[in-house]
Design a protein around this motif. Sequence first.
Motif, PDB file in Angstrom:
ATOM      1  N   ASP A 172       0.814  -1.208   0.000  1.00  0.00           N
ATOM      2  CA  ASP A 172       0.000   0.000   0.000  1.00  0.00           C
ATOM      3  C   ASP A 172       0.854   1.267   0.000  1.00  0.00           C
ATOM      4  O   ASP A 172       0.510   2.258  -0.660  1.00  0.00           O
ATOM      5  CB  ASP A 172      -0.932   0.013   1.211  1.00  0.00           C
ATOM      6  CG  ASP A 172      -2.020  -1.044   1.119  1.00  0.00           C
ATOM      7  OD1 ASP A 172      -2.263  -1.533   0.004  1.00  0.00           O
ATOM      8  OD2 ASP A 172      -2.610  -1.383   2.165  1.00  0.00           O
TER       9      ASP A 172
ATOM     10  N   LEU B 263      -0.313  -0.648  -8.391  1.00  0.00           N
ATOM     11  CA  LEU B 263      -1.604  -1.115  -8.874  1.00  0.00           C
ATOM     12  C   LEU B 263      -1.556  -2.567  -9.335  1.00  0.00           C
ATOM     13  O   LEU B 263      -2.524  -3.295  -9.188  1.00  0.00           O
ATOM     14  CB  LEU B 263      -2.088  -0.249 -10.041  1.00  0.00           C
ATOM     15  CG  LEU B 263      -2.376   1.211  -9.740  1.00  0.00           C
ATOM     16  CD1 LEU B 263      -2.847   1.916 -11.014  1.00  0.00           C
ATOM     17  CD2 LEU B 263      -3.403   1.364  -8.634  1.00  0.00           C
TER      18      LEU B 263
ATOM     19  N   THR C 266      -4.099  -7.541 -10.132  1.00  0.00           N
ATOM     20  CA  THR C 266      -4.186  -6.373  -9.272  1.00  0.00           C
ATOM     21  C   THR C 266      -3.675  -6.709  -7.877  1.00  0.00           C
ATOM     22  O   THR C 266      -3.753  -7.858  -7.431  1.00  0.00           O
ATOM     23  CB  THR C 266      -5.634  -5.860  -9.201  1.00  0.00           C
ATOM     24  OG1 THR C 266      -5.693  -4.741  -8.314  1.00  0.00           O
ATOM     25  CG2 THR C 266      -6.576  -6.933  -8.700  1.00  0.00           C
TER      26      THR C 266
ATOM     27  N   ASN D 153      -4.671  -4.770  -5.162  1.00  0.00           N
ATOM     28  CA  ASN D 153      -5.506  -3.986  -4.247  1.00  0.00           C
ATOM     29  C   ASN D 153      -6.155  -4.815  -3.145  1.00  0.00           C
ATOM     30  O   ASN D 153      -6.643  -4.250  -2.163  1.00  0.00           O
ATOM     31  CB  ASN D 153      -6.590  -3.246  -5.037  1.00  0.00           C
ATOM     32  CG  ASN D 153      -6.013  -2.149  -5.911  1.00  0.00           C
ATOM     33  OD1 ASN D 153      -5.119  -1.431  -5.495  1.00  0.00           O
ATOM     34  ND2 ASN D 153      -6.504  -2.042  -7.136  1.00  0.00           N
ATOM     35  N   ASN D 154      -6.202  -6.142  -3.303  1.00  0.00           N
ATOM     36  CA  ASN D 154      -6.844  -6.982  -2.286  1.00  0.00           C
ATOM     37  C   ASN D 154      -5.861  -7.973  -1.669  1.00  0.00           C
ATOM     38  O   ASN D 154      -6.257  -9.041  -1.213  1.00  0.00           O
ATOM     39  CB  ASN D 154      -8.033  -7.734  -2.883  1.00  0.00           C
ATOM     40  CG  ASN D 154      -7.613  -8.719  -3.965  1.00  0.00           C
ATOM     41  OD1 ASN D 154      -6.599  -8.516  -4.630  1.00  0.00           O
ATOM     42  ND2 ASN D 154      -8.383  -9.775  -4.140  1.00  0.00           N
TER      43      ASN D 154
ATOM     44  N   GLY E 231     -11.697   2.400  -3.120  1.00  0.00           N
ATOM     45  CA  GLY E 231     -10.477   3.145  -3.398  1.00  0.00           C
ATOM     46  C   GLY E 231     -10.366   3.505  -4.855  1.00  0.00           C
ATOM     47  O   GLY E 231     -10.983   2.884  -5.732  1.00  0.00           O
TER      48      GLY E 231
ATOM     49  N   GLN F 131      -7.349   5.511  -7.778  1.00  0.00           N
ATOM     50  CA  GLN F 131      -6.074   6.174  -8.036  1.00  0.00           C
ATOM     51  C   GLN F 131      -6.060   6.686  -9.473  1.00  0.00           C
ATOM     52  O   GLN F 131      -6.478   5.986 -10.398  1.00  0.00           O
ATOM     53  CB  GLN F 131      -4.892   5.219  -7.818  1.00  0.00           C
ATOM     54  CG  GLN F 131      -3.539   5.913  -7.916  1.00  0.00           C
ATOM     55  CD  GLN F 131      -2.364   4.966  -7.842  1.00  0.00           C
ATOM     56  OE1 GLN F 131      -1.717   4.676  -8.846  1.00  0.00           O
ATOM     57  NE2 GLN F 131      -2.066   4.472  -6.644  1.00  0.00           N
TER      58      GLN F 131
ATOM     59  N   ASP G  80      -7.698   3.838 -11.870  1.00  0.00           N
ATOM     60  CA  ASP G  80      -7.952   2.556 -11.228  1.00  0.00           C
ATOM     61  C   ASP G  80      -9.004   2.757 -10.146  1.00  0.00           C
ATOM     62  O   ASP G  80      -8.891   3.662  -9.316  1.00  0.00           O
ATOM     63  CB  ASP G  80      -6.655   2.015 -10.610  1.00  0.00           C
ATOM     64  CG  ASP G  80      -6.858   0.665  -9.941  1.00  0.00           C
ATOM     65  OD1 ASP G  80      -6.688  -0.361 -10.614  1.00  0.00           O
ATOM     66  OD2 ASP G  80      -7.172   0.649  -8.723  1.00  0.00           O
TER      67      ASP G  80
ATOM     68  N   ARG H  32     -11.508   0.425  -7.276  1.00  0.00           N
ATOM     69  CA  ARG H  32     -11.734  -0.893  -6.701  1.00  0.00           C
ATOM     70  C   ARG H  32     -12.732  -0.812  -5.558  1.00  0.00           C
ATOM     71  O   ARG H  32     -12.902   0.234  -4.927  1.00  0.00           O
ATOM     72  CB  ARG H  32     -10.441  -1.534  -6.207  1.00  0.00           C
ATOM     73  CG  ARG H  32      -9.827  -0.921  -4.966  1.00  0.00           C
ATOM     74  CD  ARG H  32      -8.723   0.058  -5.277  1.00  0.00           C
ATOM     75  NE  ARG H  32      -8.035   0.521  -4.081  1.00  0.00           N
ATOM     76  CZ  ARG H  32      -7.155   1.517  -4.097  1.00  0.00           C
ATOM     77  NH1 ARG H  32      -6.866   2.143  -5.220  1.00  0.00           N
ATOM     78  NH2 ARG H  32      -6.556   1.882  -2.986  1.00  0.00           N
TER      79      ARG H  32
ATOM     80  N   ASN I  32     -12.419  -4.742  -9.531  1.00  0.00           N
ATOM     81  CA  ASN I  32     -11.422  -3.736  -9.907  1.00  0.00           C
ATOM     82  C   ASN I  32     -11.600  -3.372 -11.380  1.00  0.00           C
ATOM     83  O   ASN I  32     -11.867  -4.231 -12.217  1.00  0.00           O
ATOM     84  CB  ASN I  32     -10.009  -4.279  -9.663  1.00  0.00           C
ATOM     85  CG  ASN I  32      -8.925  -3.327 -10.160  1.00  0.00           C
ATOM     86  OD1 ASN I  32      -8.388  -3.498 -11.242  1.00  0.00           O
ATOM     87  ND2 ASN I  32      -8.622  -2.329  -9.363  1.00  0.00           N
TER      88      ASN I  32
ATOM     89  N   GLN J 139      -8.463   6.117  -0.324  1.00  0.00           N
ATOM     90  CA  GLN J 139      -9.157   4.892   0.053  1.00  0.00           C
ATOM     91  C   GLN J 139     -10.030   5.146   1.268  1.00  0.00           C
ATOM     92  O   GLN J 139      -9.600   5.803   2.224  1.00  0.00           O
ATOM     93  CB  GLN J 139      -8.172   3.756   0.353  1.00  0.00           C
ATOM     94  CG  GLN J 139      -8.858   2.472   0.819  1.00  0.00           C
ATOM     95  CD  GLN J 139      -7.967   1.262   0.776  1.00  0.00           C
ATOM     96  OE1 GLN J 139      -7.357   0.958  -0.245  1.00  0.00           O
ATOM     97  NE2 GLN J 139      -7.876   0.552   1.900  1.00  0.00           N
TER      98      GLN J 139
END
Length: 642
Positions: free
Chosen positions: A8, A13, A68, A70-71, A111, A113, A121, A123, A140, A634
């Motif tokens: 993070d 990404l 991705t 992000n998770n 979130g 970006q 991006d 999500r 996403n 986020q």
Amino acid sequence: VITGEQIDRIGSLRLDEVLQEQTGLQMISDHGSGLQMQGLSSDYILILIDGEPVIGRTAGTTDLTRLTVNNIERIEIIRGPSSSLYGSEAMAGVVNIITRGNDPGWNGNLGTQFRSFGTWDARAEAGYRNDRLSVRMFANRLRSNGYDLNSETVSQTVAPFEALTFGPKVSYRINNKLKLRVSSRFYQESSEDQLDITLEETPTRMNSKNIRSDWNVLPILEYRPNDHHHLQVRHYMSGYQTESNLTYQTDGQIYDLSTFDQTFQRSEAQYDWYYSDRHIITGGAGHLTERVEATRYDDVNRFNSTYVFAQYQWQPTDRWNVVAGGRYDAHSAYANRLSPKLAVGYQASDWFSVQASFGGGYKAPDFRQLLLNFTNPVAGYSVLGSRIVQEEFVKFQERGEIEQVLIDPATVEEIRAESSLAYNLGFRMKPSDKIQWQTNFFRNDIQDLIETAPIARKTNGQNIFSYFNFAEVLTQGVETQVDYEPYPGWAFSVGYQYLDTRDKEAYQRVEDGEIFRRDENNRTVAVTTSDYGGLFNRSRHSGNAKLFYTNSKYNFDVALRGIYRGRWGLGDFNGNTVLDGDNEYADGYWQVNLSARKHFGAWLTLEAGANNLTDQTTPYEPALAGRIFFAGLQLNFVKSNP
């Protein structure tokens, strides 16, 4: 281990952006952003999500721009062979992506970006868990206007694209002994571009539309009658499809349509016997079927493979740990193979430990390496399987898409199955709480290595790749990293890898004085071992340096990172079959990234930064887009159930 917090704070990404900053890992633009570890290509690196393999490789390479981050809760990286469970794809190592799980009750986050080149991006993630049921959903969307590193062509280096990812997973405890888990992932990416093709000496404008998708579904049934026995039965299903469509811009008629469709199914049972705290015995068996259907091929091609594996983990004392095992693969089209594996760890003291491992591997070519005819819908590079490269290359020439020939396609032979032996020896020292030093020596001996290499450059600045066997190949070297925390809130690390790669037959010919080249005075001279550059697309020197600062009082942090990639071989320009001339290399470069975050309580985080601050670009690394600015936020939502 790379934690979710580390991911993070650097504002990444996609998975390739995270892994390129790790010591000993190289992101190589051969079929998208593929990973290279210990000088071995992506074929030898097993990419897992929650312990299960990511299927949907392009000619053997998993393009990590599809994944991705992000998770992600954490990423575990294992270098070298250490387990019989994973098969030959894990000979160089394993990258295991652990996605976020559920806390009791409801939780979720939103979130977004924004980046340079019109990149956006977005999500969303939500989950719920009680004593029996756990459900989590993740979505996403990534879109971009792309970018162009070659203004002389109408087509872009990276075309405008949009990518969607959807990842639901469900877990249900049937009773105290039985549990059912189902996880899945669905991905689709589309892009559109235009290009000029010369037809009968007349430039013709074409529209290009490309679609790439993949999916996987994995049900797992777990039976655990007590703490000593554990049985898993799982059936993994996956598909990967591409479609490339060229139409005349004047009337929309189809000029060329290319499709590729692969399905993969694997059934497996694994039994673990926890005999005691010091003895764990694992055994299992599985069967897999791979089917490929593609444009220009009359038949549907199919491979079958059956395998068994066994592993014994033994901890004779608190200081020693031993893992021994083996795997037997029976393939429908190639010779059967037994692969032994052994790993040993020794904790000499509280601050010093040693790890060593040995493993044998077997790998058959897949259909994509033999038959693939693929042009990436995002990056614009092309991959031709070794069985079709000569025929398809002529069509690229007829369309006027070839700028430079690097390797004569007429010399490309159909690839064979390969086998390998790998060795690792590592040390870890932590003399104080402030400093830690890790070093790993490695060596990989491979018969009939299947390797990608560019055979030509296209007019859009991208490459055409194909596959080759090297009779005997050696990769060896050392990777080392020092982590230092001088003061609270400050952390500094520096990492370096030295890599030596060789085609043993070619190296022996160099030693015997049988290979020659022209010097700067146009005289014929013998190539020496100091001139020999090893395998193509490898950097002998690479490294990184990172500085992190965290301010707990004002709740913000800053991360400054530098990534170095030394020069790497492009192709055999002088025709003497080896990498030896300075003009056969791409120049190395430094990439500097900066990111910062500010937290407002537990519910809001703002981020901003810039990647590639020094604006580095090279025509031989299309993923290096130049300076990229980004900003995002986020929102977190949590409602715990007591």
